[in-house]
Design an enzyme around this catalytic site. Structure first.
Site, PDB file in Angstrom:
ATOM      1  N   THR A  92      -0.382  -0.977  14.945  1.00 49.27           N
ATOM      2  CA  THR A  92      -1.605  -1.788  15.029  1.00 49.27           C
ATOM      3  C   THR A  92      -1.635  -2.667  13.795  1.00 49.27           C
ATOM      4  O   THR A  92      -0.833  -2.494  12.876  1.00 49.27           O
ATOM      5  CB  THR A  92      -2.855  -0.894  15.009  1.00 49.27           C
ATOM      6  OG1 THR A  92      -2.854  -0.157  13.787  1.00 49.27           O
ATOM      7  CG2 THR A  92      -2.893   0.067  16.179  1.00 49.27           C
ATOM      8  N   ALA A  94      -0.945   2.528  10.538  1.00 47.32           N
ATOM      9  CA  ALA A  94      -2.322   2.130  10.196  1.00 47.32           C
ATOM     10  C   ALA A  94      -2.256   1.300   8.920  1.00 47.32           C
ATOM     11  O   ALA A  94      -1.725   1.765   7.897  1.00 47.32           O
ATOM     12  CB  ALA A  94      -3.177   3.371   9.993  1.00 47.32           C
ATOM     13  N   VAL A  99       1.612   4.750   6.861  1.00 49.25           N
ATOM     14  CA  VAL A  99       0.834   3.778   6.088  1.00 49.25           C
ATOM     15  C   VAL A  99       1.551   2.434   6.115  1.00 49.25           C
ATOM     16  O   VAL A  99       2.701   2.308   5.662  1.00 49.25           O
ATOM     17  CB  VAL A  99       0.624   4.256   4.634  1.00 49.25           C
ATOM     18  CG1 VAL A  99      -0.160   3.217   3.840  1.00 49.25           C
ATOM     19  CG2 VAL A  99      -0.076   5.608   4.607  1.00 49.25           C
ATOM     20  N   LYS A 100       0.842   1.446   6.660  1.00 49.28           N
ATOM     21  CA  LYS A 100       1.440   0.112   6.810  1.00 49.28           C
ATOM     22  C   LYS A 100       1.009  -0.751   5.624  1.00 49.28           C
ATOM     23  O   LYS A 100      -0.197  -0.915   5.358  1.00 49.28           O
ATOM     24  CB  LYS A 100       0.959  -0.493   8.130  1.00 49.28           C
ATOM     25  CG  LYS A 100       1.833  -1.589   8.681  1.00 49.28           C
ATOM     26  CD  LYS A 100       1.370  -1.925  10.095  1.00 49.28           C
ATOM     27  CE  LYS A 100       2.212  -3.017  10.725  1.00 49.28           C
ATOM     28  NZ  LYS A 100       1.627  -3.456  11.997  1.00 49.28           N
ATOM     29  N   LEU A 101       2.008  -1.287   4.924  1.00 45.14           N
ATOM     30  CA  LEU A 101       1.752  -2.006   3.671  1.00 45.14           C
ATOM     31  C   LEU A 101       2.310  -3.424   3.754  1.00 45.14           C
ATOM     32  O   LEU A 101       3.406  -3.619   4.283  1.00 45.14           O
ATOM     33  CB  LEU A 101       2.465  -1.287   2.514  1.00 45.14           C
ATOM     34  CG  LEU A 101       2.046   0.167   2.260  1.00 45.14           C
ATOM     35  CD1 LEU A 101       3.140   0.899   1.505  1.00 45.14           C
ATOM     36  CD2 LEU A 101       0.738   0.189   1.475  1.00 45.14           C
TER      37      LEU A 101
END
Ligand code: G3P
Length: 217
Positions: free
Chosen positions: A27, A60, A86-88
């Site tokens: 997402t 996310a 964890v999307k960075l």
């Protein structure tokens, strides 16, 4: 090859999960907004719902752009469910945060990647996934698929374990081409994934089989 669906739409996620070939969900803030999911509370609730719907990784994305903020938000997201990745964003601070999370054994996805150099840094920082946006490169008349090939070569040269997650996949042929080039994962819309099913000769052949069966009964 893993298949992720790139949406925050729960019906589409359920449909892909029911197909039995789904390995995860990605997402981003735009996809959340598209579904009318706004505000931290609702976004967090939505991530939890997605994790309950699927077996597999759920990316996310943090909103912060500074190291401390990314760490705080990333830790909150990771605490929601072990499925959370964890999307960075691919920034200097994002790379630092990626290294921080990798050292702690928390899964990461470096997003907004548009060059081989960025992908190399993501791997050095121990990213679980790197997300080259192939469709957006195509949009500016650059070969998005070429980037997948470059990253594959670099990662193979050094045996980096970071998985190439081809993102901004827009259509079925992108999926086939990514598979040929050795991308580890594709994330795309349900329509692009379901496009893999279709062939007119399958439909014609089935119609004939059924018609012939009826003749004999
Ligand atoms: O996975 C990244 C994706 O959501 C971006 O896709 O179509 O907005 O370039 P697109």
């Amino acid at each position: 090859m893993k298949f992720f669906i790139d949406t925050a739409n729960l019906e589409q996620i359920k449909e892909a999960q029911a197909l039995g070939i789904l390995d995860g969900v990605t997402t981003n803030p735009s996809l959340m907004a598209k579904e009318g999911i706004t505000g931290v509370h609702n976004i967090i609730k939505h991530y939890k719902t997605i994790c309950d719907l699927v077996i597999g990784d759920v990316s996310a994305e943090v909103i912060a752009t500074d190291f401390e903020g990314m760490v705080k938000q990333g830790e909150e997201l990771a605490a929601l469910n072990p499925q959370i990745v964890v999307k960075l964003p691919m920034l200097k601070e994002g790379i630092k945060a990626c290294k921080y999370f990798s050292d702690k054994g928390i899964k990461t996805n470096m997003t907004l990647v548009f060059s081989a150099g960025q992908a190399l840094l993501a791997a050095k920082a121990g990213a679980t996934y790197v997300s080259p946006f192939i469709g957006r490169l195509d949009d500016i008349s650059t070969d998005g698929l070429h980037l997948i090939a470059e990253i594959r070569q670099i990662y193979d040269n050094y045996n980096f374990q970071t998985e190439i997650l081809a993102a901004s996949v827009r259509h079925t042929m992108h999926i086939i081409d990514c598979a040929k080039l050795g991308a580890d994962v594709i994330t795309g819309p349900l329509k692009a994934i379901e496009g893999l099913l279709s062939h007119p000769l399958t439909d014609i052949g089935l119609a004939k089989f059924l018609a012939d069966f009826k003749k004999g009964n």
